[in-house]
Design an enzyme around this catalytic site. Structure first.
Site, PDB file in Angstrom:
ATOM      1  N   HIS A 158      29.074  49.670 -35.110  1.00  0.00           N
ATOM      2  CA  HIS A 158      30.124  49.305 -34.161  1.00  0.00           C
ATOM      3  C   HIS A 158      31.470  49.276 -34.892  1.00  0.00           C
ATOM      4  CE1 HIS A 158      26.336  47.691 -32.662  1.00  0.00           C
ATOM      5  NE2 HIS A 158      26.850  47.683 -31.448  1.00  0.00           N
ATOM      6  N   HIS A 186      33.000  51.229 -29.197  1.00  0.00           N
ATOM      7  CA  HIS A 186      32.239  49.982 -29.347  1.00  0.00           C
ATOM      8  C   HIS A 186      30.972  50.162 -30.165  1.00  0.00           C
ATOM      9  CE1 HIS A 186      29.784  46.509 -28.459  1.00  0.00           C
ATOM     10  NE2 HIS A 186      30.777  45.927 -27.803  1.00  0.00           N
ATOM     11  N   GLU A 203      19.830  22.832 -22.857  1.00  0.00           N
ATOM     12  CA  GLU A 203      18.777  23.079 -23.847  1.00  0.00           C
ATOM     13  C   GLU A 203      19.155  24.174 -24.836  1.00  0.00           C
ATOM     14  OE1 GLU A 203      16.618  21.483 -20.194  1.00  0.00           O
ATOM     15  OE2 GLU A 203      18.182  22.991 -20.574  1.00  0.00           O
ATOM     16  N   HIS A 238       6.776  22.723 -14.187  1.00  0.00           N
ATOM     17  CA  HIS A 238       7.033  21.925 -15.379  1.00  0.00           C
ATOM     18  C   HIS A 238       5.864  21.941 -16.367  1.00  0.00           C
ATOM     19  CE1 HIS A 238      10.482  20.593 -13.197  1.00  0.00           C
ATOM     20  NE2 HIS A 238      10.783  19.625 -14.029  1.00  0.00           N
TER      21      HIS A 238
END
Length: 694
Positions: A37, A285, A437, A498
């Site tokens: 890149h 890029h 999280e 869950h």
């Protein structure tokens, strides 16, 4: 000025010459590799130059100096920008024990072997692989997530160890980032957390080039970034042109003068700067420019068009006179201060030294709880909380928290003086990461990269939100601890959304990750004792919500066998076992109950507790064969999770009791009965495998 003139240059001309050296080294490395890149290094070379030469408090001769500023390339695809800086700054190499070696981290030959097998210049920066790389980056958002943890660590170290007249820790954290970093969800989580904590030592430098890999950024990204970050509570500075060195200096000075919040420096740049056909396009890029475009770009810089990996006279010396000289002075002043600190505060200095080596204090495992035999027992999350509190009192730099689940995970440190980490008390040891999280997991990586021993808790199922950061912790080889409760269908009524099923198998498949699923309270104690000395392995401590019996260790083997990952808990009476029952976690007690009934029927059964297949697999063949004799084919494994992977331990003739579907919403006892994970099912499976083995 054309570089071919080789005239004596000073001031601004030398600045431009150095910047174009960074650009052309990056261009040449990508072109030679035919992979990489080039556009971002070409655009952001002036920003890296100003930061490293004028602001970064960093000693290239000692890149592990504890109070160095941290530089993170979150847009890790621009790795040649970092490798060029490491080479030009003369950063020294460091061995696996953090000893500085008398050789450079990156040589010119290393730049020429960019992205090649076993080179020091892989496609994305890798911590511990290339000295001077502060953290492994590549997946976008991870670097800035790590930077929040590093800034947290700096403030915590400052609050805990600085004394009047002894500012031992005061370093800053700088991170380059891209549109992609800010688009990823983790970028939002991390920015929100940093703004909430008002971390004034954190500076993100945003490459606002308006180009993504697919095309113009406005195809997918049109928000007002400055307004967004101000809403997070950040200071925002703006540089309209990445080539304006004066404006860049002003922006970094604004960061240094901002003492009540983190800073985002927005820099407008031109991706592929200087490449006439590819500048400001996605073609600059993710692929080499091509030989013709390389020559045209070099021509625009006043560079010899056919020169490759050219470092003009005076450039290396210029970096030595800049960051090299400044770094030596900063480090020397700090070393003198730290010498006096060591004399005046030897106990604190001893802690700092142990942290840097990832060593533990003497007596780190004293006063750990023991648990008496109890048929009713205790949830392993409960026993873990007691062990964690004892360990944290023995290990002052063991810190952490949870993603808004501390009361469920039992990760609260409750002893006197523990406190909560927040802007008015950066020395607190309890962290409230909020319902973030992924940001928590990324921040933990940054905290542990900073040599703290950090833990983070959530429900085991939600490791799905943390997995990218957990994977990077495994690649990076850092000892992050994940306290993961509600480990199975045993959590009950919350239902299949869950209840983790495939997560155990998934994490066991992750190289370098250690998964621990202890089977009773005393195995929890031994599990913590086993993992704390680790220096290079992250650990998933998988714990139950529901109570499980505490086994009578006068009748069964000591829980110290956990240290080997798997051990014989109860052995056959009267000779070699006919059948082996292998259990983990809350299902271990089912194996013990089945063992008692089978033994009463005259069947020679053995129970193997297997809290960690990862650690067991590392034992020598003699030990593994003593636990699981190859000539005993009748085997049953029991675990209330995916059956995937257990065939390695039970063989073709064995039986695997576990989950082949998702769970359900009901009390745990009903779910275990519905899915056939009961003592009676274990006994029947044992009889079946015995019949097949005859």
């Amino acid at each position: 000025m054309a570089v071919s003139d080789q005239a004596v240059v000073t001031g601004k001309q030398l600045d431009i010459l150095s910047i174009n050296t960074i650009r052309t080294l990056s261009i040449d490395a990508v072109q030679k590799a035919n992979s990489g890149h080039p556009g971002a290094p070409m655009a952001f070379a002036p920003v890296a130059y100003v930061l490293w030469q004028q602001f970064l408090r960093y000693d290239p001769a000692n890149p592990v100096w504890p109070n160095r500023d941290r530089f993170i390339l979150s847009n890790g695809h621009a790795s040649m920008l970092l490798y060029s800086m490491l080479y030009l700054a003369g950063v020294k190499s460091v061995d696996s024990e953090y000893k500085v070696l008398d050789r450079p981290s990156v040589t010119l030959d290393d730049l020429k072997s960019f992205r090649q097998l076993d080179s020091k210049t892989p496609g994305h920066p890798e911590y511990r692989h290339t000295s001077g790389v502060e953290t492994t980056t590549g997946p976008l958002g991870q670097g800035i997530g790590n930077s929040v943890g590093m800034a947290i660590a700096a403030k915590w170290l400052q609050a805990r160890y600085n004394r009047p007249g002894f500012e031992i820790f005061n370093y800053n954290v700088y991170a380059f980032c891209s549109d992609g970093d800010l688009m990823e969800g983790i970028g939002s989580e991390a920015a929100s957390l940093a703004g909430h904590l008002k971390l004034p030592n954190l500076c993100w430098i945003y490459d606002a080039n308006q180009i993504t890999l697919d095309g113009p950024a406005d195809w997918s990204f049109s928000e007002d970034v400055a307004m967004r970050f101000r809403a997070y509570g950040w200071n925002v500075a703006h540089v309209g042109d990445a080539n304006d060195l004066y404006a860049l200096s002003n922006a970094f000075n604004e960061f240094l003068g901002t003492n009540d919040r983190p800073t985002l420096v927005m820099v407008n740049s031109h991706i592929g700067y200087g490449a006439p056909h590819k500048q400001d396009t996605n073609a600059a890029h993710g692929e080499p420019l091509g030989e013709d475009e390389v020559r045209l770009a070099k021509k625009s810089y006043g560079w010899p068009e056919d020169a490759h990996f050219l470092v003009p006279d005076g450039v290396l010396e210029h970096f030595q006179e800049g960051i090299g000289e400044r770094g030596r002075e900063f480090h020397s002043e700090w070393a003198d201060l730290y010498g006096r600190y060591t004399s005046q505060f030897p106990d604190l200095a001893d802690q700092i030294g142990r942290m840097q080596r990832r060593d533990l204090p003497d007596g780190w495992d004293k006063n750990l709880p023991t648990f008496p035999a109890d048929a009713k027992g205790v949830a392993t999350r409960e026993s873990s909380g007691k062990v964690l509190n004892a360990l944290a009192q023995n290990i002052p730099w063991l810190i952490g928290g949870a993603a808004d689940l501390a009361t469920s995970n039992k990760t609260d440190l409750k002893f006197e003086g523990a406190g909560v980490f927040k802007p008015v008390n950066y020395g607190g040891r309890n962290f409230h990461f909020g319902v973030r999280e992924h940001a928590m997991a990324a921040a933990l990586n940054g905290m542990v990269n900073s040599k703290l021993r950090a833990f983070g808790g959530t429900f085991f199922n939600f490791t799905d939100y943390m997995r990218p950061s957990m994977r990077l912790a495994s690649i990076t080889e850092i000892p992050v601890i994940y306290v993961l409760t509600h480990d199975s269908i045993g959590l009950g009524e919350d239902g299949p959304t869950h209840q983790p099923i495939e997560q155990l198998a998934s994490l066991r498949a992750m190289p370098n990750m250690i998964v621990m699923r202890p089977g009773d309270a005393n195995e929890v104690v031994e599990a913590w004792k086993a993992i704390m000395p680790f220096k290079n392995n992250p650990v998933a401590m998988v714990l139950s919500r529901q109570a499980m019996p505490t086994l009578d260790r006068t009748k069964y083997a000591p829980a110290s066998g956990v240290a080997k990952g798997g051990y014989i808990l109860a052995d056959a009476q009267g000779g070699k076992p006919q059948v082996i029952l292998i259990g983990t976690g809350s299902e271990l007690s089912l194996c013990v109950s089945a063992y008692e009934k089978l033994t009463g029927e005259g069947i020679r059964a053995r129970v193997v507790s297997m809290p960690s297949t990862d650690i067991f697999d590392k034992q020598d063949d003699a030990y593994k064969n003593s636990v699981l004799p190859p000539d005993v084919a009748a085997r049953v494994s029991v675990e209330a999770a995916s059956v995937f992977g257990w065939e390695r331990y039970v063989g073709l003739q064995g039986a695997i009791i576990g989950m082949t579907t998702f769970g359900g919403s009901a009390p745990a006892k009903d779910l275990y009965r519905k899915f056939g994970i009961t003592t009676d099912h274990v006994i029947q499976a044992a009889r079946d495998v015995l019949a097949r083995a005859k």
